[in-house]
Write a protein that holds these residues in place. Structure first.
Motif, PDB file in Angstrom:
ATOM      1  N   ASN A 149    -117.408 -80.653  64.029  1.00 16.47           N
ATOM      2  CA  ASN A 149    -117.100 -81.914  65.221  1.00 16.47           C
ATOM      3  C   ASN A 149    -117.417 -83.230  64.714  1.00 16.47           C
ATOM      4  OD1 ASN A 149    -115.500 -79.711  67.051  1.00 16.47           O
ATOM      5  ND2 ASN A 149    -117.804 -79.300  67.177  1.00 16.47           N
ATOM      6  N   SER A 150    -118.622 -83.101  63.826  1.00 11.50           N
ATOM      7  CA  SER A 150    -119.337 -84.498  63.771  1.00 11.50           C
ATOM      8  C   SER A 150    -120.058 -84.196  62.077  1.00 11.50           C
ATOM      9  CB  SER A 150    -120.486 -84.712  64.374  1.00 11.50           C
ATOM     10  OG  SER A 150    -121.435 -83.689  64.432  1.00 11.50           O
ATOM     11  N   GLY A 151    -120.402 -85.331  61.670  1.00 14.26           N
ATOM     12  CA  GLY A 151    -121.045 -85.299  60.291  1.00 14.26           C
ATOM     13  C   GLY A 151    -122.235 -84.685  60.343  1.00 14.26           C
ATOM     14  N   ALA A 152    -122.947 -84.651  61.221  1.00  8.69           N
ATOM     15  CA  ALA A 152    -124.360 -83.995  61.201  1.00  8.69           C
ATOM     16  C   ALA A 152    -124.065 -82.308  61.558  1.00  8.69           C
ATOM     17  CB  ALA A 152    -125.051 -84.151  62.559  1.00  8.69           C
ATOM     18  N   GLU A 153    -123.044 -81.931  62.161  1.00 10.48           N
ATOM     19  CA  GLU A 153    -122.658 -80.315  62.144  1.00 10.48           C
ATOM     20  C   GLU A 153    -122.316 -80.079  60.810  1.00 10.48           C
ATOM     21  OE1 GLU A 153    -120.611 -79.070  65.889  1.00 10.48           O
ATOM     22  OE2 GLU A 153    -120.534 -81.296  66.133  1.00 10.48           O
ATOM     23  N   ALA A 154    -121.400 -80.594  60.036  1.00  6.82           N
ATOM     24  CA  ALA A 154    -120.973 -80.325  58.982  1.00  6.82           C
ATOM     25  C   ALA A 154    -122.038 -80.250  58.026  1.00  6.82           C
ATOM     26  CB  ALA A 154    -120.003 -81.160  58.500  1.00  6.82           C
ATOM     27  N   ASN A 155    -122.925 -81.150  57.837  1.00  6.24           N
ATOM     28  CA  ASN A 155    -124.055 -81.086  57.100  1.00  6.24           C
ATOM     29  C   ASN A 155    -125.091 -79.938  57.414  1.00  6.24           C
ATOM     30  OD1 ASN A 155    -123.496 -83.017  55.025  1.00  6.24           O
ATOM     31  ND2 ASN A 155    -124.560 -84.737  56.677  1.00  6.24           N
ATOM     32  N   GLU A 156    -125.385 -79.843  58.709  1.00  5.63           N
ATOM     33  CA  GLU A 156    -126.119 -78.637  59.283  1.00  5.63           C
ATOM     34  C   GLU A 156    -125.344 -77.327  58.404  1.00  5.63           C
ATOM     35  OE1 GLU A 156    -128.806 -79.218  61.587  1.00  5.63           O
ATOM     36  OE2 GLU A 156    -129.052 -76.927  61.665  1.00  5.63           O
TER      37      GLU A 156
ATOM     38  N   ALA B 293    -131.756 -91.608  52.441  1.00  7.21           N
ATOM     39  CA  ALA B 293    -130.576 -91.211  52.541  1.00  7.21           C
ATOM     40  C   ALA B 293    -130.505 -90.660  54.045  1.00  7.21           C
ATOM     41  CB  ALA B 293    -130.685 -89.427  51.957  1.00  7.21           C
ATOM     42  N   PHE B 294    -129.106 -90.533  54.423  1.00  8.13           N
ATOM     43  CA  PHE B 294    -128.776 -90.144  55.861  1.00  8.13           C
ATOM     44  C   PHE B 294    -127.829 -89.129  55.802  1.00  8.13           C
ATOM     45  CE2 PHE B 294    -126.677 -90.615  59.675  1.00  8.13           C
ATOM     46  CZ  PHE B 294    -127.537 -90.931  60.737  1.00  8.13           C
ATOM     47  N   HIS B 295    -128.247 -88.039  56.782  1.00  5.58           N
ATOM     48  CA  HIS B 295    -127.354 -86.963  56.822  1.00  5.58           C
ATOM     49  C   HIS B 295    -127.042 -86.594  58.239  1.00  5.58           C
ATOM     50  CE1 HIS B 295    -127.626 -86.486  52.436  1.00  5.58           C
ATOM     51  NE2 HIS B 295    -128.739 -86.470  52.568  1.00  5.58           N
ATOM     52  N   GLY B 296    -127.350 -87.612  59.337  1.00  4.77           N
ATOM     53  CA  GLY B 296    -127.210 -87.239  60.627  1.00  4.77           C
ATOM     54  C   GLY B 296    -128.336 -86.983  61.391  1.00  4.77           C
ATOM     55  N   ARG B 297    -128.107 -86.672  62.879  1.00  3.75           N
ATOM     56  CA  ARG B 297    -129.427 -86.764  63.785  1.00  3.75           C
ATOM     57  C   ARG B 297    -129.613 -85.362  64.441  1.00  3.75           C
ATOM     58  NH1 ARG B 297    -131.349 -91.733  65.029  1.00  3.75           N
ATOM     59  NH2 ARG B 297    -130.125 -93.376  64.340  1.00  3.75           N
TER      60      ARG B 297
ATOM     61  N   MET C 130    -127.212 -85.015  48.280  1.00  2.12           N
ATOM     62  CA  MET C 130    -127.175 -86.455  48.062  1.00  2.12           C
ATOM     63  C   MET C 130    -125.679 -87.018  48.647  1.00  2.12           C
ATOM     64  SD  MET C 130    -126.150 -87.431  44.376  1.00  2.12           S
ATOM     65  CE  MET C 130    -127.337 -86.365  43.257  1.00  2.12           C
ATOM     66  N   GLU C 131    -125.702 -88.064  49.144  1.00  2.40           N
ATOM     67  CA  GLU C 131    -124.532 -88.921  49.132  1.00  2.40           C
ATOM     68  C   GLU C 131    -124.187 -89.777  47.985  1.00  2.40           C
ATOM     69  OE1 GLU C 131    -125.538 -91.543  52.856  1.00  2.40           O
ATOM     70  OE2 GLU C 131    -127.241 -90.809  52.228  1.00  2.40           O
ATOM     71  N   PRO C 132    -122.815 -89.373  47.311  1.00  3.69           N
ATOM     72  CA  PRO C 132    -122.732 -90.101  46.113  1.00  3.69           C
ATOM     73  C   PRO C 132    -122.750 -91.390  46.146  1.00  3.69           C
ATOM     74  CG  PRO C 132    -120.882 -88.660  47.003  1.00  3.69           C
ATOM     75  CD  PRO C 132    -121.908 -88.461  47.980  1.00  3.69           C
TER      76      PRO C 132
ATOM     77  N   GLY D   1    -124.984 -94.555  52.348  1.00  4.35           N
ATOM     78  CA  GLY D   1    -124.024 -95.585  53.111  1.00  4.35           C
ATOM     79  C   GLY D   1    -125.186 -96.266  53.915  1.00  4.35           C
ATOM     80  N   GLU D   2    -125.682 -95.271  54.847  1.00  8.77           N
ATOM     81  CA  GLU D   2    -126.705 -96.124  55.835  1.00  8.77           C
ATOM     82  C   GLU D   2    -127.919 -96.753  55.328  1.00  8.77           C
ATOM     83  OE1 GLU D   2    -125.861 -96.277  59.061  1.00  8.77           O
ATOM     84  OE2 GLU D   2    -123.914 -95.503  58.392  1.00  8.77           O
ATOM     85  N   GLY D   3    -128.144 -96.078  54.036  1.00  3.75           N
ATOM     86  CA  GLY D   3    -129.396 -96.638  53.397  1.00  3.75           C
ATOM     87  C   GLY D   3    -129.376 -97.838  52.559  1.00  3.75           C
TER      88      GLY D   3
ATOM     89  N   PHE E 201    -122.863 -82.429  48.231  1.00  3.06           N
ATOM     90  CA  PHE E 201    -122.397 -83.995  48.484  1.00  3.06           C
ATOM     91  C   PHE E 201    -122.061 -84.132  49.903  1.00  3.06           C
ATOM     92  CE2 PHE E 201    -120.761 -85.374  43.932  1.00  3.06           C
ATOM     93  CZ  PHE E 201    -122.171 -85.534  43.448  1.00  3.06           C
ATOM     94  N   ASP E 202    -123.086 -85.052  50.512  1.00  4.86           N
ATOM     95  CA  ASP E 202    -122.473 -85.498  51.706  1.00  4.86           C
ATOM     96  C   ASP E 202    -121.629 -86.378  51.495  1.00  4.86           C
ATOM     97  OD1 ASP E 202    -122.294 -86.883  54.121  1.00  4.86           O
ATOM     98  OD2 ASP E 202    -124.652 -86.962  54.506  1.00  4.86           O
ATOM     99  N   GLU E 203    -120.096 -86.378  51.775  1.00  2.00           N
ATOM    100  CA  GLU E 203    -119.173 -87.519  51.820  1.00  2.00           C
ATOM    101  C   GLU E 203    -118.757 -87.754  53.150  1.00  2.00           C
ATOM    102  OE1 GLU E 203    -117.040 -88.612  48.834  1.00  2.00           O
ATOM    103  OE2 GLU E 203    -117.435 -87.102  47.301  1.00  2.00           O
ATOM    104  N   VAL E 204    -119.773 -87.728  54.045  1.00  2.00           N
ATOM    105  CA  VAL E 204    -119.067 -88.061  55.543  1.00  2.00           C
ATOM    106  C   VAL E 204    -118.573 -89.384  55.503  1.00  2.00           C
ATOM    107  CG1 VAL E 204    -120.281 -88.355  57.637  1.00  2.00           C
ATOM    108  CG2 VAL E 204    -120.656 -86.139  56.593  1.00  2.00           C
ATOM    109  N   GLN E 205    -119.311 -90.358  54.938  1.00  2.00           N
ATOM    110  CA  GLN E 205    -119.019 -91.614  55.054  1.00  2.00           C
ATOM    111  C   GLN E 205    -118.235 -92.091  53.928  1.00  2.00           C
ATOM    112  OE1 GLN E 205    -121.044 -96.050  55.702  1.00  2.00           O
ATOM    113  NE2 GLN E 205    -122.150 -94.102  56.055  1.00  2.00           N
ATOM    114  N   SER E 206    -118.515 -91.647  52.450  1.00  6.21           N
ATOM    115  CA  SER E 206    -117.749 -91.837  51.147  1.00  6.21           C
ATOM    116  C   SER E 206    -116.375 -91.153  50.954  1.00  6.21           C
ATOM    117  CB  SER E 206    -118.703 -91.675  50.082  1.00  6.21           C
ATOM    118  OG  SER E 206    -119.033 -90.298  49.832  1.00  6.21           O
TER     119      SER E 206
ATOM    120  N   ALA F 281    -116.434 -86.197  57.230  1.00  6.34           N
ATOM    121  CA  ALA F 281    -116.209 -86.253  58.619  1.00  6.34           C
ATOM    122  C   ALA F 281    -115.628 -87.670  58.827  1.00  6.34           C
ATOM    123  CB  ALA F 281    -117.554 -86.205  59.376  1.00  6.34           C
ATOM    124  N   LYS F 282    -116.373 -88.513  59.544  1.00 10.82           N
ATOM    125  CA  LYS F 282    -116.137 -90.134  59.627  1.00 10.82           C
ATOM    126  C   LYS F 282    -114.546 -90.081  59.586  1.00 10.82           C
ATOM    127  CE  LYS F 282    -120.148 -92.505  59.463  1.00 10.82           C
ATOM    128  NZ  LYS F 282    -121.320 -91.607  59.283  1.00 10.82           N
ATOM    129  N   ALA F 283    -113.947 -90.388  58.324  1.00 10.82           N
ATOM    130  CA  ALA F 283    -112.564 -90.857  58.323  1.00 10.82           C
ATOM    131  C   ALA F 283    -111.541 -89.697  58.353  1.00 10.82           C
ATOM    132  CB  ALA F 283    -112.247 -91.612  57.096  1.00 10.82           C
TER     133      ALA F 283
END
Ligand SMILES: *Cc1c(COP(=O)(O)O)cnc(C)c1O
Length: 405
Positions: A105-112, A139-143, A191-193, A196-198, A224-229, A253-255
């Motif tokens: 349901n969220s980027g953090a959960e997909a990364n978890e 890097a940012f991968h969620g909370r 990694m985020e390719p 984003g937040e960074g 690859f964390d492509e939650v934002q990219s 996630a995001k988009a």
């Protein structure tokens, strides 16, 4: 009947956990790249709900999918499967390297899920000691506690007690630093390719190729964390398609839902095969409502009409920023890919990114920061050229306001 309470921005300070500092206006309506607040004031939206509303607000195809599915079936849990989830997974597989999908349901959960899978794969296939995760500064991968720990910003992970162990951080785009910590105990490089937040930092191709080779050599997975990219943001459906390096696990996630909460983790058959019934799960993940909207978003985004228009819009944004910089000398760098663009502030404006956001909002423009020193633009992928022009004129006024403050 429920009573409609009168609420406004000051209500926020009384009722919401004080973890955000929202703008002083309250948006109530959106259409395309325009938003209106409680007072009926109009804004141009270059923030895209943090790279989420990739087709703008209330895109007709997404509204139609939401209404249609909303009158059909909302939720079943994963005790039962559902048609929208099966269709969305099939389409994501057809469009990518992946053979298997896990919805959350969220980027953090997909990364978890991704980090758990990477560790479980290594522990199952190789050794119980193969648990080290290599990740990157900034890097940012969620909370969640695992994702903030893999993230490379201690300000997000400190102060919550013991952190998950066996995670090391090295500088981004520094292959020698990865090599120095890579060993047989490494299960994954995450990694985020595009960070984003960074601060909107794109991974260099030679770095990515080198990391891929190191992962192959040490039997570690590349995540690859492509939650934002992802989902078109870079101008291709996923950024890995630009950079010529294929990951073993990818999160998005995001988009993905264009504004409806949904996320996905994609991987190969071989890696997925270590998971069994009950190894991982979620109640809402892959619910019919979210998947129907995401399917509609994917159908629109993954077309030449949308993807081919992104490069041109990128150019229009960058030229407008360069023009502003020539006049006012505020940026030290303008960077990014597609419609994820960062303008780094010059030394005298360092730490003031939020001042620019506040000034922009006062002028009727919604923008983002990426850390204290970078202004971030993440507009709709189909933002109209007139909206870009008008928004950039407002941004120029905001820059003047900050300079003259
Ligand atoms: C936003 C973001 C996340 C976290 O997503 P949430 O939906 O807020 O949990 C993870 N990784 C990256 C790269 C992001 O940009």
């Amino acid at each position: 009947m429920s009573e409609k309470l009168s609420v406004n921005r000051s209500t926020f300070d009384q009722v919401i956990l004080p973890v955000y500092a929202p703008a002083q206006f309250v948006p109530v309506k959106g259409k395309g790249s325009r938003v209106w607040d409680q007072q009926g004031r109009e804004y141009i939206d270059f923030s895209g709900g943090i790279a989420v509303t990739a087709l703008g607000h209330c895109h007709p195809a997404l509204v139609a999918a939401l209404k249609q599915q909303g009158e059909t079936l909302w939720h079943t849990s994963n005790v039962f499967t559902n048609e929208p989830a099966l269709r969305l997974a099939s389409k994501l597989i057809a469009a990518t390297f992946a053979d298997r999908v896990f919805f959350a349901n969220s980027g953090a959960e997909a990364n978890e899920a991704a980090f758990k899978l990477a560790r479980h794969y290594a522990v199952t296939r190789h050794s119980p000691y193969k648990t080290k995760i290599i990740a990157f500064h900034n890097a940012f991968h969620g909370r969640t506690l695992f994702t903030v720990s893999v993230g490379g910003q201690p300000k997000y992970s400190d102060g919550f007690g013991p952190k998950p162990a066996d995670i090391v951080h090295v500088p981004f785009n520094d292959l020698a630093a990865v090599k120095a910590v890579m060993d047989d105990h490494t299960c994954a490089v995450v990694m985020e390719p595009i960070q984003g937040e960074g601060g909107i930092t794109v991974a260099e191709m030679a770095f990515l190729k080198g990391v891929r080779e190191l992962c192959n050599q040490y039997q570690a997975l590349l995540v690859f964390d492509e939650v934002q990219s992802g989902m078109g943001r870079s101008g291709k459906l996923f950024t890995y398609m630009h950079l010529g390096v294929t990951p073993d696990i990818l999160t998005t996630a995001k988009a993905l839902g264009g504004g409806f909460p949904v996320s996905a983790m994609l991987t190969t058959e071989e890696i997925a095969s270590v998971m069994q019934v009950g190894t991982h799960g979620t109640t809402y993940g892959g619910n019919p409502l979210a998947c129907a909207v995401a399917e509609a978003a994917l159908d629109v985004i993954n077309t030449p009409e949308v993807l081919n228009g992104i490069e041109h819009r990128h150019g229009v944004f960058v030229q407008a920023l360069q023009k502003i910089d020539r006049k006012y000398g505020v940026f030290s760098d303008i960077r990014g890919l597609g419609l994820l663009i960062g303008a780094e502030l010059k030394a005298e404006y360092r730490g003031k990114a939020r001042d620019f956001l506040t000034a922009a909002a006062a002028r009727g423009l919604m923008i983002l920061n990426a850390g204290p020193d970078v202004i971030r633009f993440a507009p709709s992928l189909v933002v109209e050229l007139e909206d870009i022009e008008e928004g950039m004129a407002l941004f120029e006024l905001a820059v003047q306001d900050v300079i003259n403050a």
